[in-house]
Design an enzyme around this catalytic site. Structure first.
Site, PDB file in Angstrom:
ATOM      1  N   TYR A  32       0.828  -1.202   0.000  1.00 32.95           N
ATOM      2  CA  TYR A  32       0.000   0.000   0.000  1.00 32.95           C
ATOM      3  C   TYR A  32       0.863   1.252   0.000  1.00 32.95           C
ATOM      4  O   TYR A  32       2.074   1.187   0.182  1.00 32.95           O
ATOM      5  CB  TYR A  32      -0.958  -0.013   1.204  1.00 32.95           C
ATOM      6  CG  TYR A  32      -0.335   0.315   2.546  1.00 32.95           C
ATOM      7  CD1 TYR A  32       0.512  -0.575   3.190  1.00 32.95           C
ATOM      8  CD2 TYR A  32      -0.606   1.538   3.171  1.00 32.95           C
ATOM      9  CE1 TYR A  32       1.065  -0.262   4.428  1.00 32.95           C
ATOM     10  CE2 TYR A  32      -0.058   1.849   4.416  1.00 32.95           C
ATOM     11  CZ  TYR A  32       0.783   0.948   5.033  1.00 32.95           C
ATOM     12  OH  TYR A  32       1.331   1.258   6.245  1.00 32.95           O
ATOM     13  N   LYS A 150       6.465  -2.120   1.871  1.00 37.76           N
ATOM     14  CA  LYS A 150       5.295  -1.539   2.536  1.00 37.76           C
ATOM     15  C   LYS A 150       4.084  -2.456   2.379  1.00 37.76           C
ATOM     16  O   LYS A 150       3.192  -2.205   1.560  1.00 37.76           O
ATOM     17  CB  LYS A 150       5.028  -0.137   1.972  1.00 37.76           C
ATOM     18  CG  LYS A 150       4.132   0.706   2.874  1.00 37.76           C
ATOM     19  CD  LYS A 150       4.211   2.159   2.467  1.00 37.76           C
ATOM     20  CE  LYS A 150       3.168   3.012   3.132  1.00 37.76           C
ATOM     21  NZ  LYS A 150       3.242   3.064   4.587  1.00 37.76           N
TER      22      LYS A 150
END
Ligand code: PMP
Length: 286
Positions: A32, A150
């Site tokens: 994300y 991430k």
């Protein structure tokens, strides 16, 4: 009701649905980005787009969208939802193969799932928390070893925020082998005199987009930057401390594990860096 983006379509939020077999849902197999919006414009969009590509590459995931199209989707959502200050959340998962299996699906057969939505946060830049400063506690860092990617595996950071809340603090800094890694959703810094100290980049921490910008601005403002490990005890004796992230920008830390830093109020360096960051990022916003 918000307009959101799902796999090429703009939809009302209650009509955007994802399969129960989506690997993001079953296995946290997704990545994300969060990009903030100020004055209706995107802050550091390029940095987030580049890190997204890297996260996908590190997980052998196919990138379903070009940088140009991604920018267009961000802008369209900001426009459609009338966002002046807030964030755009983006998530890409390995998709929904139609059953549960640890083995990655063939990317020729299973397309990634891509979702974007906006979060409206009026007052994001002029936040009262930035004037007051925040309190952190320290907790053990028990996350996996690829924190530079991430991913949406946010259970431990989420638990860390709950531990902080329970003890009357605002957030937690994580400790590994005696040294601070980072905050649950931000990079961590201490200040000694005119020197800003923060952990160097490695697989141990997320390579913050805000971190990169803030360190650049700090050096341009003739502040000294030292990228090295520091302990929580060293942090408690620092003149100042602060965090950075896309949604908090630069936020002073005034207390660590109940120990007040300096006068227990924001010092000189963190508020100044926040000012510079907001000013310069706004100039470069798209
Ligand atoms: N570290 C962690 C663990 C984070 O989750 C985040 C924000 N998502 C950051 C650092 C800060 O990164 P950025 O400045 O790119 O928001």
């Amino acid at each position: 009701m918000r307009t959101v983006y799902l796999n090429g379509q703009y939809l009302p939020e209650n009509e955007a649905t994802v399969s129960i077999f989506d690997r993001g849902f079953l296995m946290a197999d997704g990545v994300y980005e969060v990009t903030s919006v100020l004055d209706g414009k995107l802050i550091d969009f390029d940095g987030h787009a580049v890190r997204l590509e890297r996260s996908l590459r590190e997980l052998d995931m196919v990138n379903p969208i070009s940088k140009e199209d991604l920018l267009e989707v961000h802008r369209e959502l900001v426009r459609a939802n009338g966002i002046e200050e807030g964030m755009v959340y983006l998530q890409i998962t390995r998709g929904a193969p139609g059953d549960r299996d640890f083995v990655f699906p063939d990317p020729e057969e299973t397309e990634p799932t891509i979702v974007l939505f906006t979060q409206n946060k009026p007052g994001l830049a002029d936040s009262p928390a930035a004037k007051k400063g925040m309190k952190v506690i320290s907790i053990e860092d028990i996350r996996w070893g690829r924190r530079d990617i991430k991913t949406v595996q946010l259970l431990y950071p989420s638990m860390g925020k709950m531990m902080a809340k329970k003890s009357g603090a605002d957030d937690a800094w994580m400790i590994e082998d005696g040294f601070v890694t980072e905050g649950t959703s931000n990079n961590a810094y201490i200040v000694k005199g005119n020197k800003i100290i923060t952990r160097a980049l490695s697989n141990d921490i997320l390579h913050g987009i805000t971190r990169a910008a803030v360190l650049r601005f700090a050096q341009e403002a003739q502040m000294e930057v030292e990228e090295r490990n520091f302990t929580i005890d060293e942090a408690k004796e620092a003149d100042e401390a602060f965090i950075t992230s896309a949604s908090t920008f630069v936020m002073p830390v005034v207390e660590i594990d109940g120990v007040a830093l300096g006068e227990g109020v924001p010092g000189r360096v963190a508020p100044r860096l926040r000012e510079i960051y907001l000013e310069e990022s706004l100039k470069a916003a798209v």
